[in-house]
Design a protein around this motif. Structure first.
Motif, PDB file in Angstrom:
ATOM      1  N   ASP A 202      -1.949  -2.858   7.633  1.00  0.00           N
ATOM      2  CA  ASP A 202      -0.699  -3.619   7.623  1.00  0.00           C
ATOM      3  C   ASP A 202      -0.857  -4.969   6.934  1.00  0.00           C
ATOM      4  N   ARG A 203      -2.009  -5.606   7.114  1.00  0.00           N
ATOM      5  CA  ARG A 203      -2.206  -6.930   6.521  1.00  0.00           C
ATOM      6  C   ARG A 203      -2.277  -6.853   5.008  1.00  0.00           C
ATOM      7  N   TYR A 204      -3.016  -5.865   4.503  1.00  0.00           N
ATOM      8  CA  TYR A 204      -3.049  -5.681   3.051  1.00  0.00           C
ATOM      9  C   TYR A 204      -1.639  -5.424   2.521  1.00  0.00           C
ATOM     10  N   ALA A 205      -0.920  -4.552   3.190  1.00  0.00           N
ATOM     11  CA  ALA A 205       0.405  -4.168   2.703  1.00  0.00           C
ATOM     12  C   ALA A 205       1.341  -5.364   2.632  1.00  0.00           C
ATOM     13  N   GLY A 206       1.339  -6.202   3.673  1.00  0.00           N
ATOM     14  CA  GLY A 206       2.212  -7.363   3.673  1.00  0.00           C
ATOM     15  C   GLY A 206       1.888  -8.324   2.550  1.00  0.00           C
ATOM     16  N   ARG A 207       0.599  -8.552   2.335  1.00  0.00           N
ATOM     17  CA  ARG A 207       0.219  -9.485   1.270  1.00  0.00           C
ATOM     18  C   ARG A 207       0.530  -8.906  -0.107  1.00  0.00           C
ATOM     19  N   LEU A 208       0.319  -7.613  -0.279  1.00  0.00           N
ATOM     20  CA  LEU A 208       0.597  -6.983  -1.570  1.00  0.00           C
ATOM     21  C   LEU A 208       2.076  -7.073  -1.932  1.00  0.00           C
ATOM     22  N   ARG A 209       2.936  -6.861  -0.947  1.00  0.00           N
ATOM     23  CA  ARG A 209       4.375  -6.940  -1.211  1.00  0.00           C
ATOM     24  C   ARG A 209       4.778  -8.358  -1.626  1.00  0.00           C
ATOM     25  N   SER A 210       4.079  -9.330  -1.076  1.00  0.00           N
ATOM     26  CA  SER A 210       4.325 -10.711  -1.476  1.00  0.00           C
ATOM     27  C   SER A 210       3.762 -11.002  -2.865  1.00  0.00           C
ATOM     28  N   LEU A 211       2.505 -10.617  -3.106  1.00  0.00           N
ATOM     29  CA  LEU A 211       1.850 -10.931  -4.374  1.00  0.00           C
ATOM     30  C   LEU A 211       2.582 -10.341  -5.578  1.00  0.00           C
ATOM     31  N   ARG A 212       3.119  -9.116  -5.431  1.00  0.00           N
ATOM     32  CA  ARG A 212       3.782  -8.487  -6.576  1.00  0.00           C
ATOM     33  C   ARG A 212       5.082  -9.192  -6.953  1.00  0.00           C
ATOM     34  N   ASN A 213       5.610 -10.001  -6.020  1.00  0.00           N
ATOM     35  CA  ASN A 213       6.892 -10.669  -6.207  1.00  0.00           C
ATOM     36  C   ASN A 213       6.700 -12.176  -6.184  1.00  0.00           C
TER      37      ASN A 213
END
Length: 365
Positions: A202-213
């Motif tokens: 979950d932590r990776y996923a949350g950060r990835l969604r932020s980083l891509r945007n």
């Protein structure tokens, strides 16, 4: 007879009506970048792959960059990867300022040789990037055991392997993070550039969604350096219509590959074999010292072929600073110098395949 290396028009004819209708919906809603069409595809493919999180991005290269970044790889860290792969496997490492460490590959599969990788670990090694080359998984039992021994992050380059599995799990879902490319020629291809990162964390996923945007935590609030790596809605629509067909398309690719294996037997070629679990046959690569002569003969007979990849990473000018003088990569060199990709695509007919086999046999006679 003419045999193309690939024919993407066949796929388009099978999805055209539905895609055109959904394109109208995208334009009517003006949801071009990210938005509900991308979110719908992310949910669909996460279920198909059997993973909790699927994060759409604008390319497979961007996926690798963000995956490495979110896994904690930093400037000066070392990342192990095979020397025989597409150069995109290394770009994400360099974007961070990390150091790619090239490993020679297994002779039978062209995937990373874990025993070689073990000899290259240093105190600065932080991650390993196994590449599931041509649609065949790397030896993930060996990779995961190796990574556990040295406390390394595993970021799978599954750019070519959607539809392949290891111990019943989709490639890309075995390490901390997995990266998939939807470049048009891939088994699941967009109508342009697109990619995906998958993870169970979950932590990776949350950060990835932020980083891509642009690394937005809230609207116009940016907690760290971000990137404009969003998937666009039109690509998500194309992928949404293709995904339900992928299992049948993979089955057909397997049928064609099995025909090649049976019909090319006995010729002086090294024919690919399925050594690790299931293969999704993104490419069918034979090897021969007569590669260039055979390719010319096939071309003169109207058969297109490919080279994947004729210049391995350790021979790339852009990578020269990362290769120690005197270091040898004999197996990678052989794959690069002898590998020839024969036509294999959804929509290819048995007659076309027989023509390719006949032409290869005639060349050797």
């Amino acid at each position: 007879m003419k045999v193309p290396f690939n024919d993407l028009t066949w796929q388009w004819r099978h999805i055209e009506e539905g895609v055109r209708s959904d394109f109208d919906r995208v334009f009517a809603s003006s949801q071009f970048s990210s938005g509900p069409f991308v979110e719908a595809f992310e949910r669909q493919i996460a279920e198909w792959l059997g993973v909790p999180h699927a994060i759409g991005v604008n390319s497979g290269t961007s996926a690798l960059h963000l995956a490495l970044l979110s896994a904690g790889v930093r400037s000066g860290d070392e990342v192990l990867l095979p020397a025989h792969t597409f150069i995109g496997s290394a770009w994400g490492i360099l974007y961070i300022g990390a150091i790619p460490v090239f490993c020679d590959v297994d002779d039978e599969t062209g995937t990373i040789d874990v025993e070689v990788a073990r000899r290259l670990v240093t105190p600065r090694t932080r991650a390993v990037v196994p590449v599931h080359l041509y649609g065949q998984p790397a030896n993930m039992d060996a990779v995961l055991s190796f990574a556990l021994d040295y406390d390394l992050k595993v970021i799978e380059d599954a750019a070519q392997s959607i539809g392949a599995t290891w111990n019943g799990r989709s490639t890309g879902s075995l390490g901390e993070l997995g990266c998939i490319s939807f470049y048009p020629g891939k088994n699941l291809g967009a109508a342009g550039e697109a990619g995906l990162i998958v993870t169970s964390d979950d932590r990776y996923a949350g950060r990835l969604r932020s980083l891509r945007n642009h690394a937005q935590t809230d609207r116009y609030v940016h907690a760290e350096l971000g990137f404009n790596y969003r998937m666009d809605g039109l690509q998500a629509v194309v992928l949404t219509h293709k995904l339900p067909l992928l299992s049948a398309w993979t089955k057909r690719r397997t049928e064609l590959a099995n025909q090649y294996i049976a019909k090319l037997e006995g010729l002086p070629l090294e024919i690919p074999s399925v050594r690790h679990q299931t293969h999704c046959w993104h490419l069918f690569v034979v090897r021969t010292p007569s590669r260039n002569l055979l390719r010319d003969a096939l071309s003169k007979s109207g058969i297109e072929t490919g080279l994947h990849y004729p210049v391995p990473l350790h021979r790339q000018p852009a990578m020269s600073a990362y290769v120690k003088p005197g270091t040898a990569y004999p197996v990678s060199d052989r794959w690069a110098d002898e590998g020839l990709s024969l036509p294999l695509f959804v929509g290819m007919t048995d007659e076309q395949l027989d023509y390719v086999v006949k032409t290869v046999a005639t060349f050797y006679r």
